[in-house]
Design a protein around this motif. Sequence first.
Motif, PDB file in Angstrom:
ATOM      1  N   PRO A  52       0.833  -1.207   0.000  1.00 18.08           N
ATOM      2  CA  PRO A  52       0.000   0.000   0.000  1.00 18.08           C
ATOM      3  C   PRO A  52       0.866   1.255   0.000  1.00 18.08           C
ATOM      4  O   PRO A  52       1.959   1.261   0.571  1.00 18.08           O
ATOM      5  CB  PRO A  52      -0.788  -0.114   1.307  1.00 18.08           C
ATOM      6  CG  PRO A  52      -0.720  -1.547   1.699  1.00 18.08           C
ATOM      7  CD  PRO A  52       0.597  -2.049   1.187  1.00 18.08           C
ATOM      8  N   THR A  57      -4.989   3.191   2.343  1.00 18.91           N
ATOM      9  CA  THR A  57      -4.935   1.820   1.827  1.00 18.91           C
ATOM     10  C   THR A  57      -4.341   0.864   2.860  1.00 18.91           C
ATOM     11  O   THR A  57      -4.686  -0.319   2.882  1.00 18.91           O
ATOM     12  CB  THR A  57      -4.150   1.754   0.504  1.00 18.91           C
ATOM     13  OG1 THR A  57      -2.920   2.462   0.641  1.00 18.91           O
ATOM     14  CG2 THR A  57      -4.958   2.373  -0.618  1.00 18.91           C
ATOM     15  N   ALA A  61      -6.262  -2.434   4.362  1.00 18.63           N
ATOM     16  CA  ALA A  61      -5.620  -3.739   4.492  1.00 18.63           C
ATOM     17  C   ALA A  61      -5.733  -4.263   5.919  1.00 18.63           C
ATOM     18  O   ALA A  61      -5.969  -5.459   6.143  1.00 18.63           O
ATOM     19  CB  ALA A  61      -4.154  -3.647   4.085  1.00 18.63           C
ATOM     20  N   LYS A  65      -8.197  -7.575   7.707  1.00 11.87           N
ATOM     21  CA  LYS A  65      -7.734  -8.603   8.637  1.00 11.87           C
ATOM     22  C   LYS A  65      -8.513  -8.581   9.948  1.00 11.87           C
ATOM     23  O   LYS A  65      -8.713  -9.623  10.582  1.00 11.87           O
ATOM     24  CB  LYS A  65      -6.239  -8.410   8.915  1.00 11.87           C
ATOM     25  CG  LYS A  65      -5.364  -8.637   7.689  1.00 11.87           C
ATOM     26  CD  LYS A  65      -3.891  -8.415   8.015  1.00 11.87           C
ATOM     27  CE  LYS A  65      -3.020  -8.685   6.803  1.00 11.87           C
ATOM     28  NZ  LYS A  65      -3.043 -10.110   6.392  1.00 11.87           N
ATOM     29  N   ILE A  99       1.418  -7.194   5.596  1.00 10.48           N
ATOM     30  CA  ILE A  99       1.028  -6.202   4.591  1.00 10.48           C
ATOM     31  C   ILE A  99       2.248  -5.686   3.831  1.00 10.48           C
ATOM     32  O   ILE A  99       2.191  -5.432   2.612  1.00 10.48           O
ATOM     33  CB  ILE A  99       0.265  -5.047   5.258  1.00 10.48           C
ATOM     34  CG1 ILE A  99      -1.108  -5.539   5.754  1.00 10.48           C
ATOM     35  CG2 ILE A  99       0.087  -3.866   4.309  1.00 10.48           C
ATOM     36  CD1 ILE A  99      -1.819  -4.563   6.674  1.00 10.48           C
TER      37      ILE A  99
END
Length: 292
Positions: A52, A57, A61, A65, A99
């Motif tokens: 990201p 963003t 993400a 989760k 991530i």
Amino acid sequence: MTTLATRTEPLVLSGAAAEARLLEARAGLLADRLVPYLGPDLLAIAGTAPVPLLPETVAAALHAKAPAPARIRTNMWSVGQFIEQRRHRKTLIAYMAEIFAASPEATPLHAWLAGLPLSLVVDTWYDGAARAAFAATERGDWIEVQGVTRSGENRDIWTKVYDPAGAEVLPEAADGAKTVLYKPHGAVTPAKNFLIADSDYVEVLTEIDIQSPIPEVVKRLRTDRSFLFLGCRFHDQMLRTYARQIAKRSAGAHLGVVDLATAKKNELKFFAEMDATVLDLPLARAVEILVG
């Protein structure tokens, strides 16, 4: 085109004038008179980035989760705080490591900067591209300083220092380095340090006006240098606050490469307040000019 700066509008150069000023900035980098202040947009120059590139963003993400309440789900720092409170700090760090697990390739700009005799490079995102670029040079005279959370710490600490091999070393090691790579918000490499939750910034923002969280070596090196902002967005107050404090008491006469077509009003106001000249150029073109 040149427009005079006002209280809310910076001086803007575009076209040939912007390119000429960037060539002067290139000379400034070669002479170690400028500090590159790098943002995540650089990672997308060659195409789609594997990580990201915006706080929003990252928030999405994290939300994927661990679903967060609608009122906070677009705010990275608030979603991070929500996960830390509900699922523990270790879970938040594990999510961030996942991530940012994909390693973006160092761009030609990263590689070029890593080969210069720069005293200070500031890299503001969580990826490891800048570290990878320095490692690829096989230089042994650089050091990395990362912002760290004070969560779980029993000592007065704001940063940790890492050598080229990724081992933590004493803070004094930064004083003897030819180049300091400063990652104010932490990074996935080499130790998964992330300033990400609201709680991480409570004490930082309380003391940042008196500069306590800013490493002494950064304060020293910025004194007679200006900043060149590349690939950065300043649409969020947190990002602007950090940039102001990192560039505080520097030489001034800063430059920012900005695409006016996508820049927000608060970003342009930020550059005006910083007395920074905006170079209205596509980032890829700016990198091409700098790298040569």
